[in-house]
Design a protein around this motif. Structure first.
Motif, PDB file in Angstrom:
ATOM      1  N   THR A 318       0.831  -1.199   0.000  1.00  0.00           N
ATOM      2  CA  THR A 318       0.000   0.000   0.000  1.00  0.00           C
ATOM      3  C   THR A 318       0.866   1.250   0.000  1.00  0.00           C
ATOM      4  O   THR A 318       1.680   1.452   0.924  1.00  0.00           O
ATOM      5  CB  THR A 318      -0.931   0.021   1.233  1.00  0.00           C
ATOM      6  OG1 THR A 318      -1.642  -1.212   1.304  1.00  0.00           O
ATOM      7  CG2 THR A 318      -1.903   1.181   1.156  1.00  0.00           C
ATOM      8  N   TRP A 321      -0.047   3.803   3.042  1.00  0.00           N
ATOM      9  CA  TRP A 321      -0.351   3.070   4.275  1.00  0.00           C
ATOM     10  C   TRP A 321      -0.255   3.959   5.516  1.00  0.00           C
ATOM     11  O   TRP A 321      -1.062   3.829   6.442  1.00  0.00           O
ATOM     12  CB  TRP A 321       0.598   1.869   4.415  1.00  0.00           C
ATOM     13  CG  TRP A 321       2.049   2.241   4.529  1.00  0.00           C
ATOM     14  CD1 TRP A 321       2.929   2.425   3.504  1.00  0.00           C
ATOM     15  CD2 TRP A 321       2.782   2.500   5.726  1.00  0.00           C
ATOM     16  NE1 TRP A 321       4.161   2.778   3.972  1.00  0.00           N
ATOM     17  CE2 TRP A 321       4.106   2.828   5.346  1.00  0.00           C
ATOM     18  CE3 TRP A 321       2.464   2.477   7.085  1.00  0.00           C
ATOM     19  CZ2 TRP A 321       5.106   3.132   6.274  1.00  0.00           C
ATOM     20  CZ3 TRP A 321       3.450   2.785   8.016  1.00  0.00           C
ATOM     21  CH2 TRP A 321       4.758   3.108   7.607  1.00  0.00           C
ATOM     22  N   VAL A 386      -7.437   3.495  -1.026  1.00  0.00           N
ATOM     23  CA  VAL A 386      -6.185   2.748  -0.951  1.00  0.00           C
ATOM     24  C   VAL A 386      -5.440   2.891  -2.272  1.00  0.00           C
ATOM     25  O   VAL A 386      -5.996   2.624  -3.335  1.00  0.00           O
ATOM     26  CB  VAL A 386      -6.449   1.256  -0.651  1.00  0.00           C
ATOM     27  CG1 VAL A 386      -5.146   0.465  -0.693  1.00  0.00           C
ATOM     28  CG2 VAL A 386      -7.126   1.097   0.705  1.00  0.00           C
ATOM     29  N   ARG A 388      -2.480   1.370  -4.285  1.00  0.00           N
ATOM     30  CA  ARG A 388      -1.578   0.223  -4.340  1.00  0.00           C
ATOM     31  C   ARG A 388      -0.223   0.638  -4.903  1.00  0.00           C
ATOM     32  O   ARG A 388      -0.113   1.508  -5.775  1.00  0.00           O
ATOM     33  CB  ARG A 388      -2.158  -0.868  -5.255  1.00  0.00           C
ATOM     34  CG  ARG A 388      -3.467  -1.434  -4.745  1.00  0.00           C
ATOM     35  CD  ARG A 388      -3.291  -2.240  -3.492  1.00  0.00           C
ATOM     36  NE  ARG A 388      -4.545  -2.770  -2.991  1.00  0.00           N
ATOM     37  CZ  ARG A 388      -4.691  -3.322  -1.812  1.00  0.00           C
ATOM     38  NH1 ARG A 388      -3.658  -3.429  -0.994  1.00  0.00           N
ATOM     39  NH2 ARG A 388      -5.867  -3.786  -1.440  1.00  0.00           N
TER      40      ARG A 388
END
Length: 394
Positions: A318, A321, A386, A388
């Motif tokens: 991630t 994150w 999120v 990636r």
């Protein structure tokens, strides 16, 4: 420990003051010379000022060519200090001061690192005439010996941060710690007054606070309606919005808070709220610094909860994150705590025969916290999304 810093133009006046030459003080302090840096020995205030002005001549447009610094440790921390100890404190402070790089929320540098260690300076110890409380005064040239200017933007913030770091390294209480502890005590006093009132009365509330030694300053609108109040005790002032939990002691919320404290169906509100209080360290918790809307929070989050966040937002896959964990931590330890205080629900223990008003057992506490952590992780994911890492495949 408290520290202040400001760039000034009237350097000779400041030098006269800190060296004791000025005779304008009504109650003169005891003054001791601690050290100089990059200055010839034996200079009087005029000589120091002329030397600093000479260094600053390479920057003719520089108006404020001196930085005034004051360092005030708590008296109990310095009661056995020798002049060498005070000198070391100044050197430590200067090192931390120079380390600071002030940035905005987007990471743009507002004020680059300084070099007061490589600049002309003079440092003096003052002891207040009545109390004998000691504090350091320093005058530092804005231009270092290499001809570079010491940036003075947000210099007060630079001094505060340096003082906080020195205090933490030495195990001293910081100004922020002391104020935070005081705020908690003020909040407890306010709730105690509200809890003792058998009927709601704004006058009784303020009278109860005055009985506890507080000065109460109120602010009303043109219609005479209370819009805010400030409590003062000694040298400290606290706005109503600063104390309590979830701003529950603001003028507009006082009566509602009194009602909650006296509602018999919520007689365990205070204890239940403590179940959500992550402002104090407990065994098995992790200290976490949380940023939200420009405000910083220090919270102690249970380690199993942090594991939920780490598992939910794996740093290996991630990109954002850290932002996601920060957002989830905010919901868990700050926002949810405020909501819990304002509207606490009673718990059932999960075991047979327990009263609905009992606090959860330890096992149920952990299960409930982990479930709440998962909800907070979902809330963070829904709010900011999120991202990636490029090239990652499940």
């Amino acid at each position: 420990m408290i520290a202040k810093a400001k760039s000034i133009s009237h350097g000779i006046n400041d030098l006269n003051y800190i060296t004791g030459v000025s005779a304008n003080k009504k109650h003169p302090e005891r003054i001791f010379h601690i050290c100089d840096n990059n200055l010839p020995p034996g200079l009087d205030p005029s000589g120091i000022w002329n030397s600093m002005k000479l260094t600053s001549m390479s920057h003719p447009r520089l108006t404020n060519n001196l930085i005034r610094i004051e360092i005030s440790p708590a008296p109990e921390h310095t009661k056995d200090f020798t002049p060498e100890d005070w000198k070391q404190l100044w050197l430590d402070f200067g090192e931390e001061f120079d380390k600071q790089e002030i940035k905005d929320k987007n990471g743009r540098i507002l004020s680059p690192k300084t070099n007061i260690k490589g600049s002309k300076s003079t440092v003096w110890l003052h002891e207040e005439s009545g109390s004998g409380i000691p504090h350091l005064h320093a005058a530092v040239c804005r231009v270092d010996e290499d001809g570079n200017t010491n940036n003075d933007r947000n210099t007060h913030l630079r001094a505060q941060r340096a003082a906080e770091r020195i205090a933490r390294k030495r195990g001293w209480q910081t100004a922020a710690n002391i104020r935070e502890v005081s705020k908690k005590q003020v909040g407890k006093d306010c709730l105690d007054v509200l809890r003792r009132m058998d009927k709601w009365s704004l006058n009784d509330y303020f009278d109860g606070l005055r009985a506890k030694g507080y000065d109460v300053m109120t602010r009303t609108d043109e219609a005479g309606i209370l819009r805010g109040y400030v409590l003062r005790k000694g040298n400290s002032k606290f706005k109503a919005s600063e104390i309590g939990k979830g701003r529950n002691l603001m003028a507009s919320k006082l009566e509602g808070t009194w009602n909650k404290l006296h509602n018999t169906t919520e007689q365990h509100t205070r204890d239940d709220y403590n179940h959500y209080d992550y402002t104090v360290y407990r065994s098995g918790t992790h200290r976490t610094e949380i940023e939200h809307d420009g405000i910083s929070y220090t919270r102690f989050i249970p380690e199993p909860v942090m594991k939920v966040f780490d598992d939910s937002f794996d740093y290996r896959e991630t990109e954002n994150w850290a932002d996601l964990i920060n957002e989830a931590s905010y919901h868990f330890a700050v926002a949810m705590s405020f909501m819990a205080f304002l509207n606490v629900q009673t718990y059932t223990s999960g075991g047979g025969g327990s009263s609905d008003n009992e606090l959860p057992k330890k096992r149920d506490d952990l299960e409930e916290e982990i479930a709440r952590a998962r909800r907070c992780a979902e809330a963070a994911r829904a709010k900011i999304g999120v991202v990636r890492k490029r090239g990652f495949r499940r």
